[in-house]
Design a protein around this motif. Structure first.
Motif, short mmCIF file in Angstrom:
data_model
loop_
_atom_site.label_atom_id
_atom_site.label_comp_id
_atom_site.label_asym_id
_atom_site.label_seq_id
_atom_site.Cartn_x
_atom_site.Cartn_y
_atom_site.Cartn_z
N ARG A 57 0.83 -1.20 0.00
CA ARG A 57 0.00 0.00 0.00
C ARG A 57 0.87 1.25 0.00
O ARG A 57 0.64 2.19 -0.74
CB ARG A 57 -0.90 0.03 1.24
CG ARG A 57 -2.13 -0.84 1.13
CD ARG A 57 -2.80 -1.00 2.46
NE ARG A 57 -3.63 0.15 2.81
CZ ARG A 57 -4.22 0.27 4.01
NH1 ARG A 57 -4.06 -0.66 4.94
NH2 ARG A 57 -4.96 1.31 4.27
N GLU A 59 2.80 1.68 -3.31
CA GLU A 59 1.94 2.13 -4.42
C GLU A 59 1.74 3.65 -4.35
O GLU A 59 1.87 4.36 -5.34
CB GLU A 59 0.59 1.42 -4.36
CG GLU A 59 -0.27 1.74 -5.58
CD GLU A 59 -1.70 1.22 -5.43
OE1 GLU A 59 -1.88 0.18 -4.76
OE2 GLU A 59 -2.61 1.86 -5.97
N GLU A 60 1.48 4.11 -3.13
CA GLU A 60 1.28 5.55 -2.96
C GLU A 60 2.53 6.32 -3.36
O GLU A 60 2.47 7.31 -4.06
CB GLU A 60 0.91 5.86 -1.51
CG GLU A 60 0.86 7.36 -1.23
CD GLU A 60 -0.09 7.72 -0.12
OE1 GLU A 60 -0.46 6.80 0.64
OE2 GLU A 60 -0.45 8.90 -0.01
N TYR A 97 2.94 6.49 -7.14
CA TYR A 97 2.10 7.47 -7.80
C TYR A 97 2.49 8.90 -7.45
O TYR A 97 2.37 9.81 -8.27
CB TYR A 97 0.62 7.21 -7.50
CG TYR A 97 0.06 6.14 -8.39
CD1 TYR A 97 -0.26 6.42 -9.72
CD2 TYR A 97 -0.11 4.84 -7.94
CE1 TYR A 97 -0.74 5.44 -10.55
CE2 TYR A 97 -0.60 3.85 -8.78
CZ TYR A 97 -0.92 4.16 -10.08
OH TYR A 97 -1.39 3.20 -10.92
N ARG A 98 2.95 9.09 -6.22
CA ARG A 98 3.38 10.45 -5.87
C ARG A 98 4.56 10.89 -6.72
O ARG A 98 4.64 12.03 -7.15
CB ARG A 98 3.76 10.53 -4.38
CG ARG A 98 2.56 10.72 -3.50
CD ARG A 98 2.98 11.09 -2.11
NE ARG A 98 3.44 12.49 -2.02
CZ ARG A 98 3.52 13.13 -0.88
NH1 ARG A 98 3.20 12.53 0.26
NH2 ARG A 98 3.93 14.37 -0.84
N LEU A 102 5.18 9.81 -9.73
CA LEU A 102 4.62 10.10 -11.06
C LEU A 102 3.98 11.48 -11.11
O LEU A 102 4.13 12.22 -12.07
CB LEU A 102 3.56 9.06 -11.43
CG LEU A 102 4.04 7.75 -12.04
CD1 LEU A 102 2.86 6.94 -12.51
CD2 LEU A 102 5.00 8.02 -13.19
N MET A 103 3.27 11.82 -10.02
CA MET A 103 2.61 13.13 -9.97
C MET A 103 3.62 14.25 -10.05
O MET A 103 3.43 15.22 -10.79
CB MET A 103 1.84 13.28 -8.66
CG MET A 103 0.55 12.53 -8.61
SD MET A 103 -0.10 12.68 -6.95
CE MET A 103 -1.18 11.28 -6.95
N ILE A 104 4.69 14.10 -9.26
CA ILE A 104 5.69 15.16 -9.26
C ILE A 104 6.34 15.25 -10.63
O ILE A 104 6.55 16.34 -11.17
CB ILE A 104 6.72 14.93 -8.14
CG1 ILE A 104 6.01 15.12 -6.79
CG2 ILE A 104 7.89 15.88 -8.26
CD1 ILE A 104 6.81 14.74 -5.60
N SER A 117 4.97 14.57 -13.50
CA SER A 117 4.12 15.22 -14.50
C SER A 117 4.00 16.71 -14.24
O SER A 117 3.93 17.51 -15.19
CB SER A 117 2.74 14.55 -14.59
OG SER A 117 2.20 14.37 -13.33
N THR A 118 4.02 17.11 -12.95
CA THR A 118 4.02 18.55 -12.67
C THR A 118 5.29 19.20 -13.24
O THR A 118 5.23 20.27 -13.86
CB THR A 118 3.95 18.80 -11.16
OG1 THR A 118 2.88 18.02 -10.62
CG2 THR A 118 3.71 20.26 -10.85
N ILE A 121 7.07 18.10 -15.69
CA ILE A 121 7.00 18.10 -17.15
C ILE A 121 6.32 19.37 -17.65
O ILE A 121 6.78 20.02 -18.59
CB ILE A 121 6.22 16.86 -17.68
CG1 ILE A 121 7.08 15.62 -17.55
CG2 ILE A 121 5.81 17.05 -19.14
CD1 ILE A 121 6.38 14.35 -17.97
N ILE A 122 5.25 19.76 -16.96
CA ILE A 122 4.52 20.95 -17.40
C ILE A 122 5.39 22.20 -17.27
O ILE A 122 5.46 23.02 -18.18
CB ILE A 122 3.21 21.11 -16.60
CG1 ILE A 122 2.28 19.94 -16.93
CG2 ILE A 122 2.53 22.43 -16.91
CD1 ILE A 122 1.00 19.94 -16.16
N ILE A 123 6.10 22.30 -16.12
CA ILE A 123 6.97 23.46 -15.94
C ILE A 123 8.08 23.47 -16.99
O ILE A 123 8.37 24.50 -17.60
CB ILE A 123 7.57 23.46 -14.51
CG1 ILE A 123 6.45 23.56 -13.49
CG2 ILE A 123 8.56 24.60 -14.34
CD1 ILE A 123 6.90 23.43 -12.07
N ALA A 183 7.98 22.14 -19.93
CA ALA A 183 7.44 22.47 -21.25
C ALA A 183 7.37 23.98 -21.43
O ALA A 183 7.80 24.51 -22.46
CB ALA A 183 6.05 21.85 -21.41
N LEU A 184 6.88 24.68 -20.41
CA LEU A 184 6.78 26.13 -20.51
C LEU A 184 8.17 26.75 -20.68
O LEU A 184 8.40 27.58 -21.57
CB LEU A 184 6.10 26.72 -19.27
CG LEU A 184 6.02 28.24 -19.27
CD1 LEU A 184 5.14 28.72 -20.38
CD2 LEU A 184 5.51 28.77 -17.94
#
Lengths: 286, 303
Positions: free
Chosen positions: A7, A10-11, A14-15, A17-19, A21-22, A24-26, A28-29
Motif C-alpha cells: 500500500r 503504491e502511494e 504514484y506520488r 509520477l505526480m511530481i 508530470s508537474t 513536465i509541465i513546468i 514544457a513552458l
C-alpha cells in the motif's frame, strides 16, 4: 505486513509520477520560452521593430516587421473595443437583469461555452463567407469583425466569472435606494468589478493578438501599415508563419525574432492582467 | 419649474434605462443566434457540393483531386483523428496526475506557483507553439523514429500530437483542478477515518466521485485539439494520404482549410469543399463540447 508495504509503495510510486508530470509541465513552458529566446534573440535588432519591410526584405535584405506589429495592435485593439461593446452589456445583463432567472443565465452560459469551443479557423472560414457575401475584400475591417466574433465568448465568460462573485447584498441595497437596473449595472456592479473586467479585456486582447487562423482569410497581408479600414493588414502571427516558410536562412531567423516579439507582447499582457486581478482581490467589498 | 426639471430627469433616467436594456437584449439575441448563424453560413456555402455527390461519398472517399472535382475527405478526417487522440492520450495522464498532486498533496505555495505557469501556457499563441515544435519537437521525433529504424523527417503525426498535447494541457488541467476542488472535504475525511491511506482515498473515493468531471474535461480537450490549426499545420507535414503510423506525415482538416484558402476561388467547387471541411470541424467540435458540458452540468447538480 507485506500488504502494508505494498500500500505504501503504491502511494509512493504514484506520488513520484505526480511530481514528474508537474515538472513536465513546468519544463514544457520553460522549453518553449527559452528555445524561442535562444533562436530569436541573435537576429532581433532595433531596426527590426522600427522599420517596415524594405525592397528585397524577403530575400534577406534590410527592413523590419513594424507593419505586422502595428497591424496586430490595430486589429486586436479594434476587435477588443467592438467586442467590449457587446460583451460588457451582456455580462451585466446576465448578472443584474436576469439574476433571478437562472434558466436564462445558464442557457446563455451554455451557448457562450459552445461558441468558445468553436475553433478559430471556423470563424475564419465563416468570416470569409460573410466577406464574399457582402462584397468586402481582405481588409482590416473584415479581420476586426471576424476576430470580434471570436473573442466575444471569451470576454463575456471571463467578465461573467468576475460579476458572479459580487455579493447579492450590494445589488439589493442599490435597488432599495431606488436605482434602476441599468444604473445598478453600470454604476455599482461595473465600479465594483472594474479590475476584474480589465483583466477580462486584457485576456481577450491577448487571444486576439495571438490568433492566426481567424485572420488568415480575412485580414490579408501587406508590407505597409494600414491607413484605413478597407486596406489589408499584416499581423504578427502570420508574419512569423510566412517568414518561417521561406527557404532563406536570414528570413527564417527573422521569423524567430518576430516570434520573440510576439511572445514578449503576450507575456506583458499576461503579467499586466495578473497584476489587475491581484489588485481586484485587495479592493473587493465583501 | 421644479416639477418640470423633475419630470425631465425622470424621463431621461427612464430613457437611459430603456435604451441600455434594449442594447443588452440585442447582444443577448446575437449570442444566442450566433451558433445558428455560423451553421447556416457554412451549410449554404458547402451545400453546393451536395448537389453532385452524397455526403457519405465525400466523407469516405480518399481521392483528393480538386482540379478534376474529386473531393474525398477521408485522408484528412483520419489524420485529424490520429493527431487528436494521440495528443489527448499524452495529455490526459499528465493532467490527471498533476491535478491530483496540486489539489491533494502539494502545499498551497506550489499551487500558487503553478497557477501562473498554467495561465501563461494557456496564453501563448498557437504560432509560437508551432515555432517551438519546429525547433525542438520535430528534430526530436526524427531521432526517435531512428531508434525504431523508421526513416522520418520529423514532420509527422507524432510531432503534431506532442505540440497539441502541450497546448491542451493548461485547458484540461484548469478544469480538472476545479473538479477536484469542488469535491466536499467530508468525503475524504470519512474515507481517511476508516483507515484508508491518502492514495486509496484519492483512487477509490475522490476519483470515482470526480469521474464525470474527468471524462468531460477530456472531451473538452478533444474538441480543443480537433480544431487547432496553425501549430499543427506547421509540424504535421501536410501530405495527402491515409497515415498508417505515427511517424508518417498527416494532413488534418484545419490544416487543409488554412493551406488552401489562397487558391480556393480559382478552382470550381473548391471553396465549397473547404467550407464543408469547416462545417465538419464545427459539428464534431460542437458535439464533443455539448456532450462534455452536459455531463458537467448534470454532475454539478448532483453535488
Amino acid at each position: 505486513m507485506n500488504r502494508q508495504l505494498l500500500r505504501k509503495s503504491e502511494e509512493l510510486f504514484y506520488r513520484v509520477l505526480m511530481i514528474i508530470s508537474t515538472v513536465i509541465i513546468i519544463i514544457a513552458l520553460l522549453a518553449i520560452i527559452i528555445s524561442i529566446l535562444v533562436k530569436g534573440m541573435p537576429s532581433l535588432s532595433w531596426s527590426m521593430i522600427t522599420q517596415t519591410p524594405k525592397g528585397g526584405y524577403y530575400f534577406g535584405k534590410e527592413g523590419g516587421i513594424l507593419n505586422a506589429i502595428i497591424g496586430s495592435l490595430y486589429l486586436s485593439g479594434g476587435a477588443t473595443l467592438l467586442a467590449l461593446a457587446v460583451s460588457l452589456p451582456l455580462a451585466l445583463y446576465m448578472n443584474v437583469h436576469k439574476l433571478k432567472q437562472k434558466n436564462v443565465v445558464n442557457s446563455i452560459r451554455f451557448f457562450l461555452d459552445l461558441l468558445w469551443g468553436v475553433p478559430s479557423i471556423v470563424y475564419g472560414a465563416f468570416g470569409f463567407t460573410l466577406m464574399v457575401l457582402l462584397g468586402l475584400r481582405t481588409s482590416l475591417l473584415a479581420g476586426i469583425l471576424t476576430v470580434t466574433l471570436f473573442i466575444i465568448p471569451i470576454m463575456v465568460r471571463s467578465m461573467d466569472e468576475v460579476l458572479k462573485t459580487v455579493p447579492k447584498g450590494l445589488l439589493e441595497s442599490a435597488f432599495s435606494l431606488g436605482s434602476t437596473r441599468s444604473e445598478t449595472a453600470f454604476r455599482v456592479m461595473l465600479r465594483q468589478c472594474i479590475p476584474g473586467i480589465i483583466t477580462a479585456i486584457l485576456l481577450a486582447f491577448g487571444r486576439a493578438i495571438g490568433d492566426a487562423a481567424a485572420v488568415l482569410f480575412t485580414a490579408g497581408y501587406t508590407d505597409y501599415i494600414p491607413t484605413s479600414l478597407s486596406q489589408p493588414t499584416a499581423t504578427l502571427p502570420l508574419s512569423v508563419f510566412f517568414q518561417l516558410s521561406s527557404p532563406i536562412p536570414e528570413v527564417q531567423n527573422r521569423a524567430y525574432a518576430s516570434a520573440v516579439v510576439l511572445t514578449v507582447i503576450v507575456l506583458i499582457i499576461s503579467i499586466a492582467s495578473r497584476g489587475f486581478s491581484m489588485k481586484y482581490q485587495k479592493n473587493k467589498i465583501k | 419649474m421644479r416639477a418640470l426639471v423633475l419630470t425631465n430627469f425622470k424621463l431621461r433616467r427612464n430613457l437611459r434605462e430603456k435604451l441600455s436594456t434594449f442594447w443588452m437584449k440585442c447582444c443577448y439575441i446575437l449570442v444566442l443566434a450566433m451558433p445558428f448563424i455560423l451553421l447556416t453560413g457554412l451549410l449554404i456555402k458547402s451545400s453546393l457540393l451536395f448537389g453532385e455527390k452524397s455526403l457519405t461519398e465525400l466523407i469516405f472517399s480518399s481521392e483528393w483531386k480538386p482540379m478534376s472535382g474529386k473531393f474525398g475527405f477521408l485522408p484528412f478526417i483520419i489524420s485529424s483523428l490520429w493527431v487528436t487522440f494521440i495528443s489527448v492520450i499524452i495529455a490526459a495522464p499528465i493532467c490527471l496526475l498533476t491535478a491530483i498532486y496540486l489539489t491533494q498533496y502539494a502545499r498551497r505555495v506550489v499551487l500558487k506557483i503553478m497557477q501562473p505557469v498554467i495561465d501563461i501556457l494557456a496564453g501563448i499563441p498557437s504560432v509560437i507553439y508551432g515555432v517551438w515544435g519546429i525547433i525542438i519537437i520535430v528534430p526530436f521525433v526524427s531521432k526517435i523514429a531512428g531508434w525504431f529504424n523508421v526513416h522520418s523527417s520529423g514532420y509527422s503525426i507524432l510531432a503534431g500530437a506532442v505540440v497539441l498535447a502541450v497546448m491542451i494541457i493548461p485547458f484540461i488541467l484548469n478544469i480538472l483542478i476545479e473538479v477536484y476542488k469542488t469535491i466536499p472535504i467530508e468525503l475524504s475525511e470519512a474515507s481517511l477515518s476508516l483507515g484508508a491511506t491518502k492514495w486509496e482515498t484519492i483512487k477509490k473515493v475522490l476519483t470515482r466521485k470526480a469521474f464525470p468531471g474527468i471524462i468531460s474535461s477530456f472531451g473538452l480537450g478533444v474538441s480543443r485539439a480537433f480544431g487547432e490549426t496553425i501549430a499543427v499545420l506547421m509540424v504535421v507535414g501536410n501530405v495527402v494520404h491515409i497515415p498508417t503510423g505515427i511517424f508518417q506525415a498527416g494532413y488534418p482538416l484545419p490544416a487543409l482549410i488554412a493551406n488552401n484558402y489562397g487558391e480556393m476561388l480559382s478552382i470550381p467547387m473548391y471553396d465549397s469543399a473547404l467550407m464543408l471541411a469547416a462545417l465538419i470541424l464545427f459539428i464534431v467540435v460542437t458535439i464533443f463540447n455539448m456532450g462534455s458540458r452536459y455531463i458537467i452540468i448534470h454532475y454539478e447538480k448532483k453535488i
